[in-house]
Write an enzyme that holds these catalytic residues in place. Structure first.
Site, PDB file in Angstrom:
ATOM      1  N   SER A 265      56.853   5.484  43.309  1.00  0.00           N
ATOM      2  CA  SER A 265      57.047   4.335  44.203  1.00  0.00           C
ATOM      3  C   SER A 265      58.301   4.403  45.075  1.00  0.00           C
ATOM      4  O   SER A 265      58.761   3.372  45.560  1.00  0.00           O
ATOM      5  CB  SER A 265      57.065   3.038  43.382  1.00  0.00           C
ATOM      6  OG  SER A 265      58.146   3.041  42.462  1.00  0.00           O
ATOM      7  N   CYS A 266      58.860   5.590  45.305  1.00  0.00           N
ATOM      8  CA  CYS A 266      60.050   5.659  46.156  1.00  0.00           C
ATOM      9  C   CYS A 266      59.746   5.160  47.567  1.00  0.00           C
ATOM     10  O   CYS A 266      60.571   4.501  48.200  1.00  0.00           O
ATOM     11  CB  CYS A 266      60.630   7.071  46.189  1.00  0.00           C
ATOM     12  SG  CYS A 266      59.481   8.347  46.763  1.00  0.00           S
ATOM     13  N   GLY A 267      58.538   5.469  48.079  1.00  0.00           N
ATOM     14  CA  GLY A 267      58.168   4.991  49.405  1.00  0.00           C
ATOM     15  C   GLY A 267      58.065   3.483  49.460  1.00  0.00           C
ATOM     16  O   GLY A 267      58.518   2.843  50.421  1.00  0.00           O
TER      17      GLY A 267
END
Length: 229
Positions: free
Chosen positions: A58-60
Site C-alpha cells: 500500500s505504499c502507493g
C-alpha cells in the site's frame, strides 16, 4: 537536597520525557498557574503530515492519501484509497506487485479530479512546485514516495515507511524512474505543509552550539535561585 522545579513538575503531572503528543510544563506563573508547551516525539516528527503505510502493497495508497489530505484537505485514509483503487484494479496483481500509477490515476478520476504523469529532466526538478508521487527503486524494491520539493541540491521525500528523508539530487535520481505523478483539482492549498518539510533530525549542525546553561536562562524555565547548589 532539593529537586529542581522542572523535575518536580514532571513528577506531579505524570509526564515523562518519552511521552508522545504530551504537554511539558514550561514555567510556573505567579499564583501557581503552570504554562505548558506541546512536545513531539522523534517518531511523530519523522512522520509529521505523512500517511504511514500499513500493508506490504500500500505504499502507493499511502503516498497518494498524503497528497490528498495535505494539499487538498480531503478526509481520506490509506484504507479508503486501498478500497477505492481495488475496485478498478486486478486484485491478484496488486497483491503480488502492489498498486500502479494507472490504479492511482483511475482512483483520482473517480473522485472528480485529474491525474497526470510527466517525464521530468533531473535538472528541472527544482521547478516542480507541488508535491507529487514518484516511484523509487531501492535495492531492487519498487516503492512509491512523495517528492515534496527539490531545493538547493536536495530532494525532500515523504516516505510512507521511513518518514521524512532527504537525498542529494544526484542520489535521488539514481533510484528514480524519471516520472512524476501529479494530482490536479480544485481546492489546492498553495501553502500546504508538504512544501515545508521538517529539517533532518541530526545534531551535526548544532554540535558547536552547545554551551553551559546560565542561571538566568534556567530562571526563564521556572527554576528558582535556591535550586542551584
Amino acid at each position: 537536597m532539593r529537586i529542581p522545579a522542572m523535575a518536580l513538575l514532571l513528577c506531579l503531572t505524570g509526564v515523562t520525557p518519552t511521552s508522545e503528543a504530551a504537554q511539558m510544563p514550561l514555567s510556573v506563573l505567579p499564583g501557581g498557574a503552570v504554562v505548558f508547551k506541546p512536545i513531539q516525539s522523534v517518531r511523530e516528527r519523522k512522520f509529521a503530515d505523512l500517511v504511514q503505510q500499513k500493508t506490504d502493497f500500500s505504499c502507493g495508497a499511502a503516498a497518494l492519501a498524503t497528497i490528498l489530505r495535505q494539499a487538498y484537505w480531503l478526509d481520506v485514509t490509506e484504507h479508503d484509497l486501498i478500497e477505492g483503487m481495488l475496485a478498478h484494479a486486478d486484485q491478484d496483481l496488486v497483491r503480488t506487485q502492489g498498486f500502479s500509477m494507472l490504479d492511482m490515476k483511475r482512483y483520482v478520476e473517480s473522485i472528480g479530479m485529474r491525474a497526470r504523469g510527466y517525464r521530468v529532466a533531473p535538472e528541472t526538478l527544482h521547478e516542480v512546485r507541488i508535491p507529487v508521487v514518484v516511484l523509487m527503486d531501492i535495492r531492487g524494491y519498487k516503492h512509491f514516495v512523495v517528492l515534496q520539493k527539490v531545493e538547493k541540491g536536495w530532494a525532500y521525500i515523504g516516505d510512507p515507511v521511513l518518514g521524512h528523508k532527504r537525498f542529494k539530487v544526484e542520489d535521488f535520481v539514481k533510484g528514480w524512474n524519471g516520472i512524476i505523478f501529479a494530482v490536479i483539482g480544485q481546492g489546492y492549498d498553495k501553502d500546504n505543509a508538504l512544501l515545508d518539510p521538517p529539517q533532518p533530525l541530526t545534531a551535526k549542525n548544532r554540535i558547536n552550539n552547545f554551551s553551559p546553561v546560565k542561571d538566568s536562562e534556567l530562571m526563564d524555565f521556572g527554576f528558582i535561585r535556591s535550586d542551584f547548589f
